[in-house]
Structure formats: C-alpha cells, structure tokens
Write a protein that holds these residues in place. Structure first.
Motif, mmCIF file in Angstrom:
data_model
loop_
_atom_site.group_PDB
_atom_site.id
_atom_site.type_symbol
_atom_site.label_atom_id
_atom_site.label_comp_id
_atom_site.label_asym_id
_atom_site.label_seq_id
_atom_site.Cartn_x
_atom_site.Cartn_y
_atom_site.Cartn_z
ATOM 1 N N LEU A 130 0.833 -1.206 0.000
ATOM 2 C CA LEU A 130 0.000 0.000 0.000
ATOM 3 C C LEU A 130 0.868 1.257 0.000
ATOM 4 O O LEU A 130 0.599 2.211 -0.728
ATOM 5 C CB LEU A 130 -0.929 0.017 1.217
ATOM 6 C CG LEU A 130 -2.051 -1.012 1.237
ATOM 7 C CD1 LEU A 130 -2.756 -0.982 2.595
ATOM 8 C CD2 LEU A 130 -3.039 -0.760 0.126
ATOM 9 N N LYS A 179 -7.886 4.372 6.670
ATOM 10 C CA LYS A 179 -9.154 4.145 5.971
ATOM 11 C C LYS A 179 -9.147 2.776 5.285
ATOM 12 O O LYS A 179 -10.110 2.015 5.377
ATOM 13 C CB LYS A 179 -9.385 5.249 4.935
ATOM 14 C CG LYS A 179 -10.642 5.087 4.125
ATOM 15 C CD LYS A 179 -10.767 6.190 3.079
ATOM 16 C CE LYS A 179 -11.943 5.908 2.165
ATOM 17 N NZ LYS A 179 -11.969 6.785 1.016
ATOM 18 N N ILE A 180 -8.067 2.458 4.607
ATOM 19 C CA ILE A 180 -7.957 1.174 3.909
ATOM 20 C C ILE A 180 -8.000 0.026 4.910
ATOM 21 O O ILE A 180 -8.684 -0.963 4.690
ATOM 22 C CB ILE A 180 -6.686 1.128 3.051
ATOM 23 C CG1 ILE A 180 -6.813 2.108 1.875
ATOM 24 C CG2 ILE A 180 -6.406 -0.282 2.544
ATOM 25 C CD1 ILE A 180 -5.533 2.330 1.113
ATOM 26 N N ARG A 181 -7.304 0.168 6.026
ATOM 27 C CA ARG A 181 -7.289 -0.881 7.053
ATOM 28 C C ARG A 181 -8.687 -1.078 7.645
ATOM 29 O O ARG A 181 -9.102 -2.198 7.881
ATOM 30 C CB ARG A 181 -6.287 -0.560 8.161
ATOM 31 C CG ARG A 181 -4.884 -0.852 7.759
ATOM 32 C CD ARG A 181 -4.767 -2.310 7.476
ATOM 33 N NE ARG A 181 -3.392 -2.679 7.260
ATOM 34 C CZ ARG A 181 -3.021 -3.668 6.494
ATOM 35 N NH1 ARG A 181 -3.896 -4.377 5.854
ATOM 36 N NH2 ARG A 181 -1.773 -3.961 6.349
ATOM 37 N N GLU A 183 -11.552 -0.496 6.185
ATOM 38 C CA GLU A 183 -12.395 -1.136 5.159
ATOM 39 C C GLU A 183 -12.107 -2.626 5.094
ATOM 40 O O GLU A 183 -13.019 -3.433 4.888
ATOM 41 C CB GLU A 183 -12.151 -0.508 3.788
ATOM 42 C CG GLU A 183 -12.722 0.879 3.663
ATOM 43 C CD GLU A 183 -12.347 1.573 2.362
ATOM 44 O OE1 GLU A 183 -11.641 0.968 1.523
ATOM 45 O OE2 GLU A 183 -12.741 2.731 2.177
ATOM 46 N N GLU A 184 -10.841 -3.028 5.290
ATOM 47 C CA GLU A 184 -10.480 -4.440 5.240
ATOM 48 C C GLU A 184 -11.072 -5.202 6.413
ATOM 49 O O GLU A 184 -11.477 -6.350 6.284
ATOM 50 C CB GLU A 184 -8.968 -4.615 5.248
ATOM 51 C CG GLU A 184 -8.319 -4.229 3.942
ATOM 52 C CD GLU A 184 -6.801 -4.355 4.007
ATOM 53 O OE1 GLU A 184 -6.257 -4.739 5.064
ATOM 54 O OE2 GLU A 184 -6.156 -4.050 2.996
#
Length: 186
Positions: A130, A179-181, A183-184
């Motif tokens: 990432l 944010k990505i974490r 969402e995961e």
C-alpha cells in the motif's frame, strides 16, 4: 567534498568507492538493519549494504542535484534495496511456512496462534505494498519519516519545502492507510 566524491564516482575512480564506504557505511548499515528487521540475518544485512554500494556505483549517473541531495540519493537507494530484500525474505519465509506447516502437529490453541502470526505477516506485506502505491513525493516522505526515522524538518530541508507541507502529506498518508485498514476489517 561531496561534489568531488560524486565527480570521482562518475569518472569511475575506484578509490572513490573507499571514500564513499568510509562516509556512508554506518548510515547504510543502520537503515538496512532497521528495514530488514527480524527477517534479516547479519549476512542479509551485509549483502544489502554491498548491494547499495554497488547500485550507487552503477547508477551514479542517475543522480541529479536538482532533485535532491546526495544524502537523499543514498537514503533512497538504501530504502529501495532493503525493501526489495525484505520482500524477498518475506516470500522465502512464507514459502518455508507453507512447506513445513503440514508436518507440524499442533493443538487447537496453538493453531490459532500460528494462524494469527501468518495473518500478521501477510498484513505487514500488504501494508508495504500500500505504501509503495503512494504517489511521489508522499512515498519518499513516508519512508524517510517512518522507516528511516528522519525528522520532518530534515525531510523538508532535503526536498526544499516547508515543514507543514511535509507534515500535511504524511498526515494524509496515515489517514489513507487507516481508511484502507478499516475497510479491510469490515
């Protein structure tokens, strides 16, 4: 002194490598060791350091003073080579885990622990991927700050920008990762 060293390296003067080694060995070794972490043995770190010096020797013509200082050039080479070696070591470790996991007889509690460790390693690798997808100069700022432990002031000075600009970019990078974490997990 640095300008003279750069000119000697570009002229492929063998003695310039000795001076480069004297000036930068400690820094390159420290950063390589930090980036490789527990994945790398002493031999892996030494291999990484050698690869960095070889890369600087071969790619000295790519150095451009207008893009950054020579120190930054050395740091970026170190980061790139160390991260590539780290990924290689992670793949090797993962392959070793996959090859030997069927041979291990473990109880239910131990399997949960082992599964957690495997997922932690996978997440760590995804995390590095990432970061590598960040646009420049965010990616370089992020690596210098969080992997090489540079102060924000040093980064701003090296890239001829303001401290608040670097700080804002790093903040946005952290928000994006968070944010990505999140969402995961969901």
């Amino acid at each position: 002194m640095i300008d003279e060293l750069i000119n000697r390296l570009k002229a492929k003067d063998d003695s310039a490598v000795d001076d480069l080694y004297d000036m930068y060995f400690d820094r390159i070794y420290y950063y390589s060791k930090r980036i490789l972490g527990t994945l790398g043995t002493k031999e892996d770190i030494e291999e990484c350091v050698s690869d960095v010096f070889l890369a600087i020797w071969k790619e000295i013509d790519k150095f451009d003073l207008e893009r950054g200082s020579f120190n930054t050039f050395v740091n970026v080479k170190t980061r790139t080579i160390a991260l590539n070696l780290r990924r290689k070591l992670q793949k090797h470790t993962q392959k070793y885990l996959n090859d030997s996991i069927d041979d291990i007889d473990i109880g239910d509690n131990a399997s949960i622990s082992l599964e957690g460790e495997v997922f932690d390693k996978i997440n760590e690798h995804d995390f590095l991927d990432l970061i590598d997808k960040f646009k420049e100069p965010d990616k370089t700022y992020f690596h210098l700050r969080y992997f090489m432990n540079y102060e924000i002031k040093e980064i701003a000075k090296a890239f001829n920008t303001t401290v608040s600009s670097v700080d804002n970019r790093l903040y946005r990078c952290r928000l994006l990762l968070k944010k990505i974490r999140c969402e995961e997990i969901v």
